[in-house]
Each structure stands twice: as C-alpha cells, then as structure tokens.
Scaffold this motif. Structure first.
Motif, PDB file in Angstrom:
ATOM      1  N   ASN A 114       0.919  -1.383  -0.010  1.00 14.23           N
ATOM      2  CA  ASN A 114       0.009  -0.099   0.033  1.00 14.23           C
ATOM      3  C   ASN A 114       0.966   1.062  -0.086  1.00 14.23           C
ATOM      4  O   ASN A 114       0.562   2.344  -0.516  1.00 14.23           O
ATOM      5  CB  ASN A 114      -1.216  -0.026   1.184  1.00 14.23           C
ATOM      6  CG  ASN A 114      -1.971  -0.999   1.223  1.00 14.23           C
ATOM      7  OD1 ASN A 114      -2.432  -1.360  -0.053  1.00 14.23           O
ATOM      8  ND2 ASN A 114      -2.412  -1.579   2.398  1.00 14.23           N
ATOM      9  N   GLN A 115       2.037   1.059   0.763  1.00 16.80           N
ATOM     10  CA  GLN A 115       2.957   2.176   0.598  1.00 16.80           C
ATOM     11  C   GLN A 115       3.426   2.522  -0.796  1.00 16.80           C
ATOM     12  O   GLN A 115       3.497   3.763  -1.325  1.00 16.80           O
ATOM     13  CB  GLN A 115       4.203   2.039   1.427  1.00 16.80           C
ATOM     14  CG  GLN A 115       5.184   3.155   1.803  1.00 16.80           C
ATOM     15  CD  GLN A 115       6.328   2.872   2.428  1.00 16.80           C
ATOM     16  OE1 GLN A 115       7.102   1.669   2.153  1.00 16.80           O
ATOM     17  NE2 GLN A 115       6.577   3.758   3.360  1.00 16.80           N
ATOM     18  N   ALA A 116       3.849   1.510  -1.616  1.00 16.87           N
ATOM     19  CA  ALA A 116       4.246   1.596  -2.920  1.00 16.87           C
ATOM     20  C   ALA A 116       3.079   1.915  -3.781  1.00 16.87           C
ATOM     21  O   ALA A 116       3.288   2.648  -4.520  1.00 16.87           O
ATOM     22  CB  ALA A 116       4.783   0.324  -3.374  1.00 16.87           C
ATOM     23  N   TRP A 125      -2.623   0.593 -21.124  1.00 15.22           N
ATOM     24  CA  TRP A 125      -1.463   0.138 -20.717  1.00 15.22           C
ATOM     25  C   TRP A 125      -0.990   0.863 -19.431  1.00 15.22           C
ATOM     26  O   TRP A 125      -0.916   2.027 -19.322  1.00 15.22           O
ATOM     27  CB  TRP A 125      -0.506  -0.195 -21.556  1.00 15.22           C
ATOM     28  CG  TRP A 125      -0.639  -0.706 -23.068  1.00 15.22           C
ATOM     29  CD1 TRP A 125      -1.245  -0.327 -23.877  1.00 15.22           C
ATOM     30  CD2 TRP A 125      -0.404  -2.348 -23.202  1.00 15.22           C
ATOM     31  NE1 TRP A 125      -1.537  -1.166 -24.941  1.00 15.22           N
ATOM     32  CE2 TRP A 125      -1.202  -2.450 -24.263  1.00 15.22           C
ATOM     33  CE3 TRP A 125       0.012  -3.084 -22.258  1.00 15.22           C
ATOM     34  CZ2 TRP A 125      -0.923  -3.775 -24.875  1.00 15.22           C
ATOM     35  CZ3 TRP A 125       0.103  -4.450 -22.982  1.00 15.22           C
ATOM     36  CH2 TRP A 125      -0.269  -4.557 -24.314  1.00 15.22           C
ATOM     37  N   VAL A 126      -0.235   0.297 -18.504  1.00 18.63           N
ATOM     38  CA  VAL A 126       0.446   0.732 -17.329  1.00 18.63           C
ATOM     39  C   VAL A 126       1.730   0.055 -17.499  1.00 18.63           C
ATOM     40  O   VAL A 126       1.981  -0.850 -17.284  1.00 18.63           O
ATOM     41  CB  VAL A 126      -0.133   0.602 -15.949  1.00 18.63           C
ATOM     42  CG1 VAL A 126       0.547   0.941 -14.704  1.00 18.63           C
ATOM     43  CG2 VAL A 126      -1.468   1.263 -15.956  1.00 18.63           C
ATOM     44  N   GLU A 127       2.901   1.093 -17.125  1.00 13.66           N
ATOM     45  CA  GLU A 127       4.190   0.727 -17.043  1.00 13.66           C
ATOM     46  C   GLU A 127       4.590   0.905 -15.466  1.00 13.66           C
ATOM     47  O   GLU A 127       4.259   1.772 -14.800  1.00 13.66           O
ATOM     48  CB  GLU A 127       5.110   1.744 -17.702  1.00 13.66           C
ATOM     49  CG  GLU A 127       6.626   1.339 -17.604  1.00 13.66           C
ATOM     50  CD  GLU A 127       7.560   2.349 -18.082  1.00 13.66           C
ATOM     51  OE1 GLU A 127       8.379   2.267 -18.773  1.00 13.66           O
ATOM     52  OE2 GLU A 127       7.262   3.764 -17.648  1.00 13.66           O
ATOM     53  N   VAL A 128       5.212  -0.155 -14.928  1.00 10.68           N
ATOM     54  CA  VAL A 128       5.758  -0.280 -13.647  1.00 10.68           C
ATOM     55  C   VAL A 128       7.226  -0.370 -13.802  1.00 10.68           C
ATOM     56  O   VAL A 128       7.592  -1.389 -13.996  1.00 10.68           O
ATOM     57  CB  VAL A 128       5.194  -1.591 -12.839  1.00 10.68           C
ATOM     58  CG1 VAL A 128       5.527  -1.331 -11.360  1.00 10.68           C
ATOM     59  CG2 VAL A 128       3.714  -1.166 -12.851  1.00 10.68           C
ATOM     60  N   ARG A 129       8.012   0.772 -13.068  1.00  6.63           N
ATOM     61  CA  ARG A 129       9.499   0.658 -13.184  1.00  6.63           C
ATOM     62  C   ARG A 129      10.294   1.168 -12.353  1.00  6.63           C
ATOM     63  O   ARG A 129       9.519   1.793 -11.240  1.00  6.63           O
ATOM     64  CB  ARG A 129       9.693   1.226 -14.666  1.00  6.63           C
ATOM     65  CG  ARG A 129       9.647   2.792 -14.798  1.00  6.63           C
ATOM     66  CD  ARG A 129       9.992   3.280 -16.013  1.00  6.63           C
ATOM     67  NE  ARG A 129       9.941   4.840 -16.214  1.00  6.63           N
ATOM     68  CZ  ARG A 129      10.656   5.641 -15.703  1.00  6.63           C
ATOM     69  NH1 ARG A 129      11.557   5.417 -15.125  1.00  6.63           N
ATOM     70  NH2 ARG A 129      10.313   7.023 -15.966  1.00  6.63           N
ATOM     71  N   LYS A 130      11.651   0.937 -12.035  1.00  6.95           N
ATOM     72  CA  LYS A 130      12.287   1.623 -11.203  1.00  6.95           C
ATOM     73  C   LYS A 130      12.360   3.137 -11.450  1.00  6.95           C
ATOM     74  O   LYS A 130      12.469   3.444 -12.794  1.00  6.95           O
ATOM     75  CB  LYS A 130      13.629   1.206 -11.151  1.00  6.95           C
ATOM     76  CG  LYS A 130      13.612  -0.450 -10.460  1.00  6.95           C
ATOM     77  CD  LYS A 130      15.287  -0.983 -10.494  1.00  6.95           C
ATOM     78  CE  LYS A 130      14.984  -2.400  -9.602  1.00  6.95           C
ATOM     79  NZ  LYS A 130      16.506  -2.864  -9.566  1.00  6.95           N
ATOM     80  N   HIS A 180      11.290   4.766  -4.840  1.00  7.37           N
ATOM     81  CA  HIS A 180      12.047   3.846  -5.987  1.00  7.37           C
ATOM     82  C   HIS A 180      11.282   3.175  -6.987  1.00  7.37           C
ATOM     83  O   HIS A 180      11.831   2.630  -8.029  1.00  7.37           O
ATOM     84  CB  HIS A 180      12.578   3.054  -5.011  1.00  7.37           C
ATOM     85  CG  HIS A 180      12.176   1.554  -4.483  1.00  7.37           C
ATOM     86  ND1 HIS A 180      11.252   2.258  -3.472  1.00  7.37           N
ATOM     87  CD2 HIS A 180      11.432   0.576  -4.761  1.00  7.37           C
ATOM     88  CE1 HIS A 180      10.629   1.164  -2.736  1.00  7.37           C
ATOM     89  NE2 HIS A 180      10.753   0.254  -3.810  1.00  7.37           N
ATOM     90  N   ILE A 181       9.961   3.425  -6.878  1.00  8.71           N
ATOM     91  CA  ILE A 181       9.159   2.619  -7.858  1.00  8.71           C
ATOM     92  C   ILE A 181       8.033   3.770  -8.559  1.00  8.71           C
ATOM     93  O   ILE A 181       7.855   4.527  -7.685  1.00  8.71           O
ATOM     94  CB  ILE A 181       8.033   1.474  -7.579  1.00  8.71           C
ATOM     95  CG1 ILE A 181       9.020   0.249  -7.163  1.00  8.71           C
ATOM     96  CG2 ILE A 181       7.097   0.885  -8.337  1.00  8.71           C
ATOM     97  CD1 ILE A 181       8.382  -0.613  -6.088  1.00  8.71           C
TER      98      ILE A 181
END
Length: 210
Positions: free
Chosen positions: A96-98, A122-127, A135-136
C-alpha cells in the motif's frame, strides 16, 4: 533477439489489423472534438456557429467516476489460516505504501479511461531513475507505443512471442543514453521526417481532422 527475428516481428506488425487511427478518432470524440475542420469551415462561411450535442464525454466521465468510487487498495491475503497473517500484514503495508508513492491509482485510472474509450490501456511499472523520489514509478502508457503478438490467446499475454514498446525522443537525449553511439544517433536523427517508418508499422498518432 536476433536481427532476423526482430525484422520478422516488424513485418508481422505491419500486417496486423489497422485499428489505431480509428482509436485516435474515438479518443478525440471522447475529448469533445467531434466536428471536422472542413465542416467547421463550411459552417463559418454560411454563418452557422459551431454547435454540437456532446453525449459521449459525459458518459465517459460517469464511468470514470464509478471506477474511482469503487476502487480498492491492493491486498495480500494469507494462505493457511492466521499463522501467516503477520507476514501478510507486513507485505500489505509495503504494498500500500508503494501504491501511494508510485502513483499507481492515477496510472490505473488513466489506463482505465483509455480502455473504455478505445478498448485497450497500458500501465508501466518500473524503477525510478531519480534517487530523490520513491524507488518505483507507475505511469500510463499511450496505446500507440505498444505493439504485441495478436496471435496470443491469454488475457495477460503470457503466451505472446513479443511485446514491443516504441518511443520517439530527440536525438540529443538518445545520444546521452547511448554515448558510445552518439555520432550514429545524431546522424540518423537528422535524416528527415518519416525515416523511422521504413517497415510501415507507424499507424495512428496522426491528425484525425476533428
């Protein structure tokens, strides 16, 4: 991936159904742009003001409001009863924090709008590359940046042979990312409009005239 394999994917993408231009028009309609330029010019010549009864955008906004009202947080549930509940609670806290700091809800809402307007999102999840931020990072991706294996039958594309993202940027930015190839990148980047479309895979992203 070999050059021949990648070239084969590009040729296959070229033969896929042409739907992106139609999706662009649908997106324009949802944004309230529903009259083409030629019609507006003819109306202006005979003194008719530009008038339209926009029913689509209000419907889209209503559906988006329903999505926002019924949205729930990501949640991990423990298997095996209460003995793993402490671990599940700890993972839920981090998840939930992320979700909050990565702006996942906003990205999913933007992709949801694209889904109800054009049929796909579309959704991108990356560093995150900026070390001063979380960081995400989650961000909606425009439909015209993604090409995928249309022979895939799984909803999550787990059986797809390829999923390709295409993004265009200024040559100077690409040269910074790949300094060893700066000279080549800067030469190609000045080759004129349309040089990237040698395989004919560029479809959509053009003016709809609305």
């Amino acid at each position: 991936v070999t050059l021949d394999e990648y070239t084969g994917w590009l040729e296959e993408i070229e033969q896929q159904p042409k739907w992106r231009a139609q999706a662009d028009k649908e997106a324009d309609y949802a944004d309230g742009n529903q009259l083409d330029s030629a019609l507006l010019q003819r109306q202006a010549q005979i003194g008719i003001p530009p008038a339209q009864e926009d029913l689509i955008s209000q419907t889209i906004l209503s559906i988006q409001g329903y999505e926002a009202a019924t949205r729930t947080d990501f949640r991990v549930t423990a298997e095996g009863g209460m003995q793993n509940q402490d671990l599940a609670d700890a993972i839920n806290f981090r998840l939930n924090q992320a979700e909050r700091h990565s702006k996942a809800d906003r990205a999913c809402s933007e992709a949801f709008r694209s889904q109800i307007v054009t049929g796909i999102g579309w959704v991108e999840v990356r560093k995150e590359s900026d070390h001063g931020k979380f960081h995400i990072r989650c961000q909606a991706v425009h439909r015209n940046e993604i090409h995928w294996d249309t022979m895939s039958r799984e909803d999550d594309l787990s059986d797809a042979r390829f999923l390709r993202r295409q993004r265009w940027m200024h040559a100077s930015r690409a040269a910074v990312a790949f300094p060893k190839h700066r000279e080549l990148i800067e030469q190609i980047g000045r080759s004129g409009a349309g040089w990237w479309n040698q395989y004919g895979v560029e479809e959509g992203g053009q003016s709809t005239g609305l």
